[in-house]
Design an enzyme around this catalytic site. Structure first.
Site, PDB file in Angstrom:
ATOM      1  N   SER A  10     -49.634   4.158  11.742  1.00 42.99           N
ATOM      2  CA  SER A  10     -48.216   4.433  11.938  1.00 42.99           C
ATOM      3  C   SER A  10     -48.065   5.420  13.091  1.00 42.99           C
ATOM      4  O   SER A  10     -48.449   6.588  12.975  1.00 42.99           O
ATOM      5  CB  SER A  10     -47.619   5.006  10.643  1.00 42.99           C
ATOM      6  OG  SER A  10     -46.269   5.321  10.807  1.00 42.99           O
ATOM      7  N   GLU A  70     -55.899   1.908   8.435  1.00 42.35           N
ATOM      8  CA  GLU A  70     -55.775   0.501   8.812  1.00 42.35           C
ATOM      9  C   GLU A  70     -56.662   0.175  10.022  1.00 42.35           C
ATOM     10  O   GLU A  70     -56.687   0.903  11.005  1.00 42.35           O
ATOM     11  CB  GLU A  70     -54.309   0.238   9.147  1.00 42.35           C
ATOM     12  CG  GLU A  70     -53.952  -1.184   9.528  1.00 42.35           C
ATOM     13  CD  GLU A  70     -52.454  -1.340   9.795  1.00 42.35           C
ATOM     14  OE1 GLU A  70     -52.004  -2.492   9.885  1.00 42.35           O
ATOM     15  OE2 GLU A  70     -51.743  -0.313   9.902  1.00 42.35           O
ATOM     16  N   CYS A  86     -49.551  -0.355   5.567  1.00 44.56           N
ATOM     17  CA  CYS A  86     -48.600   0.128   6.571  1.00 44.56           C
ATOM     18  C   CYS A  86     -47.227  -0.529   6.443  1.00 44.56           C
ATOM     19  O   CYS A  86     -46.440  -0.177   5.579  1.00 44.56           O
ATOM     20  CB  CYS A  86     -49.172  -0.045   7.983  1.00 44.56           C
ATOM     21  SG  CYS A  86     -48.379   1.035   9.217  1.00 44.56           S
ATOM     22  N   ASN A  91     -37.685   9.655  50.475  1.00 43.08           N
ATOM     23  CA  ASN A  91     -38.869   9.020  49.884  1.00 43.08           C
ATOM     24  C   ASN A  91     -40.147   9.314  50.655  1.00 43.08           C
ATOM     25  O   ASN A  91     -41.228   9.440  50.054  1.00 43.08           O
ATOM     26  CB  ASN A  91     -38.659   7.512  49.783  1.00 43.08           C
ATOM     27  CG  ASN A  91     -37.781   7.123  48.612  1.00 43.08           C
ATOM     28  OD1 ASN A  91     -37.528   7.923  47.728  1.00 43.08           O
ATOM     29  ND2 ASN A  91     -37.299   5.889  48.617  1.00 43.08           N
ATOM     30  N   LYS A 142     -52.768  -8.038   4.703  1.00 47.28           N
ATOM     31  CA  LYS A 142     -51.421  -7.513   4.973  1.00 47.28           C
ATOM     32  C   LYS A 142     -50.394  -8.635   4.869  1.00 47.28           C
ATOM     33  O   LYS A 142     -50.598  -9.742   5.387  1.00 47.28           O
ATOM     34  CB  LYS A 142     -51.391  -6.896   6.365  1.00 47.28           C
ATOM     35  CG  LYS A 142     -50.165  -6.063   6.681  1.00 47.28           C
ATOM     36  CD  LYS A 142     -50.377  -5.306   8.002  1.00 47.28           C
ATOM     37  CE  LYS A 142     -49.244  -4.362   8.319  1.00 47.28           C
ATOM     38  NZ  LYS A 142     -49.503  -3.579   9.551  1.00 47.28           N
TER      39      LYS A 142
END
Length: 633
Positions: free
Chosen positions: A192, A46, A165, A436, A113
């Site tokens: 994906s 894609e 997809c 810190n 798509k």
């Protein structure tokens, strides 16, 4: 119909957004390799011309115009083959995510798509318009007219169509309609993203679709760390009638990974011998493979010269160190020594000649030494155990190791503020401040090393710490990339043991015998992370119930009570602490270095989970958690 045999192929490509030359080079390599194997239809991933991660640049018309110009170049490489390639098309003020079919140097059409991903990491509706089912039309580009829409194509009498997809993940997917049109082959170009165990779901999706729709199914995914945060596993699947025919090795270091198979199409097709697939996937193996590839691509695509790490001897920094070592080991295994050296883009010809004299086993520590610089920055509150852990781990993997203390710098800042306030700073009154400043003072020196080396500084925060803000801004959060910010601390602890036992990283034996601790308070207090917060297993459960399952604070509380983890008062305190710290620390999550998406969710507001910086702090919701009302649990 008569028996028709087609050689089908899918190719995973390691692309980069808007890196036109590199993207086209990979596409050309895939086409060339496919021709060598006499492939008749080649499926590419894609949006592989532009890259999937162009983000808001998709909204710029010029991007689609350039992509189309590149498509016309690709078309000329497609003599004697059908190639399916992804690109955006700008049409009537809207952008469509399309797969273009090129057959023997002619553009046949563009399938657009139909379903856009909008959950989790995905923001596709921001950029693209969804194409309606069963609609086809013509459009003009550069003086030529082309088909676009929901198209059925044909190759040697075999009808085929697309699911792009997300199309395949919906109940009313395009394949439902295509089968009624005589379609025998579905092609799925995908982007994906990687997530733990997702390949099991994807495999099922493809194989079961090929069975349900009595068709052949080809799937091709993107590969590698494309644009920074998201990693793609490069999966290629070929299935027919419920049987898996081809599957590649995931998360490889190649730029092009092609698989092909001859597939028979007929009334009673002769099926190729199937591959046995045995889920579930080992998530530890998956994770180290994804981390390794993600780091390598981030390094080379950012033109950086390795990594610098503040190695505390604790779990998180130890994991980052081993991930770099494993990156080198896996990269060499995939590409060979010279292939890895060339692809890293940071070594001279003289370096390459030296590495060429080494075996793969010898090359790994030598390359780790060039690519990873570590420093232990101790204070009076640091223990001998963490120093030993850091030193021995660095030595075991071959990393450069430095050691210095920061007590004088801490004293300097503390004295300045004490003078301004005209009072001493004490642990009773100024606990967080005194913790810190130690973490923050470590940042300038380690940044200097990163700058000198022209390297990436690795931030070491994990997802559990990010959720509750148990981290120092401009301290342990400082970095160019935060590779493990998508992984929870409980997983990390078992993961380190697995890497020691299964991958042979014996230098991890020291950290695996320690309780996680920031080591910022005086040693006599025996500070540990879980004493400061809560058990990590509980923290991770609350986090998942709250943000993955989306339960209310009261529902989360009740679900924990049902497990009999502790007395109701303790459970109430855990839930209250989690939500209070979560709400207070969104500003920290907004400032973290880019992180990899590795699990099925994360807490990064720039990818998976947005939350308002200013908010009500769940005060009303937490007030409803009353232990007296829940005696029955």
């Amino acid at each position: 119909m008569n028996d028709t045999r087609l050689i089908l192929a899918g190719a995973a490509l390691n692309q980069t957004p808007m890196d036109w030359d590199a993207n086209l080079f990979n596409i050309k390599e895939a086409i060339t390799e496919a021709k060598l194997h006499k492939v008749e239809i080649l499926l590419l991933p894609e949006l592989c011309i532009t890259g999937y991660g162009c983000e808001d640049m998709f909204l710029s018309p010029w991007l689609s115009e350039v992509a189309f110009e590149k498509l016309l170049l690709i078309k000329e490489w497609c003599e004697g083959i059908t190639v399916c390639v992804g690109l955006p098309v700008f049409l009537n003020g809207l952008v469509y995510n399309t797969a273009c079919v090129i057959k023997n140097k002619e553009i046949v059409g563009f399938t657009a798509k139909q379903f856009l991903a909008s959950d989790g990491l995905h923001y596709e509706p921001r950029w693209f318009a969804a194409w309606p089912a069963n609609v086809e039309q013509q459009f003009e580009m550069l003086g030529q007219s082309y088909r676009i829409g929901d198209i059925v194509y044909e190759e040697q009498g075999v009808k085929y169509a697309f699911e792009i997809c997300e199309d395949a993940w919906r109940p009313n997917r395009p394949a439902e309609r295509h089968m009624g049109k005589g379609v025998q082959l579905i092609l799925n170009p995908s982007a994906s993203h990687f997530a733990l165990s997702k390949t099991d779901v994807r495999h099922k999706l493809v194989v079961e679709a090929s069975k349900k729709y009595e068709c052949a199914y080809v799937y091709a995914n993107l590969l590698g760390n494309e644009s920074g945060r998201v990693i793609y596993d490069g999966e290629v699947l070929i299935a027919q009638h419920g049987k898996l025919i081809k599957r590649n090795e995931l998360l490889c270091f190649k730029d092009v990974d092609l698989e092909f198979a001859e597939v028979c199409f007929s009334e009673t097709p002769q099926l190729t011998e199937a591959i046995e697939y045995l889920p579930p996937i080992d998530e530890n193996k998956e994770l180290i493979a994804a981390l390794s590839l993600g780091l390598f691509d981030y390094m080379r695509k950012s033109n950086s010269r390795g990594f610098v790490l503040s190695l505390s001897g604790g779990a998180d920094s130890s994991l980052c160190a081993v991930a770099v070592a494993e990156m080198v080991k896996r990269g060499i295994k995939s590409l060979g020594v010279l292939g890895f050296v060339a692809k890293a883009k940071m070594f001279s010809l003289k370096d390459a000649a030296f590495f060429d004299t080494l075996t793969e086993e010898q090359a790994v520590p030598e390359l780790v030494n060039r690519l990873l610089t570590c420093a232990y920055q101790g204070t009076v509150n640091s223990s001998d155990n963490t120093f030993t852990s850091a030193k021995e781990l660095a030595a075991s993997i071959g990393a450069v190791f430095y050691n210095w203390t920061i007590d004088e710098e801490v004293k300097g800042y503390t004295a300045t503020i004490e003078q301004v306030l005209d009072r001493p700073l004490t642990w009773d009154k100024d606990d967080v401040t005194l913790q810190n400043i130690q973490a923050r003072v470590r940042a300038p020196g380690i940044w200097m090393l990163a700058n000198i080396n022209q390297a990436l500084l690795l931030a070491t925060s994990n997802r559990s710490e990010a959720s509750v803000g148990y981290t120092t801004m401009d301290g342990d959060t400082a970095g160019s990339i935060s590779p493990i910010a998508g992984i929870d601390k409980a997983f990390i602890r078992q993961f380190l043991i697995w890497m020691q036992q299964e991958l042979g990283y014996t230098g991890l034996q020291y950290v695996n015998n320690l309780q996680p601790s920031a080591e910022l308070r005086p040693g006599k207090e025996e500070q540990t992370d879980e004493k400061d917060l809560m058990p990590y297993e509980v923290l991770n459960q609350i986090e998942r119930l709250a943000f993955y399952n989306r339960f209310s604070p009261q529902e989360v509380y009740q679900k924990l009570l049902e497990q009999n983890l502790a007395e109701p008062e303790m459970v109430q305190s855990w839930v209250t602490k989690f939500y209070t710290l979560w709400a207070r620390n969104q500003w920290k999550r907004e400032r973290f270095a880019p992180s990899f998406h590795l699990d099925d969710y994360n807490v990064d507001p720039r990818s998976w989970l947005r939350f308002p910086i200013l908010n009500g702090g769940f005060k009303e919701e937490l007030s409803k958690i009353n232990t007296s009302e829940n005696d029955g649990f």
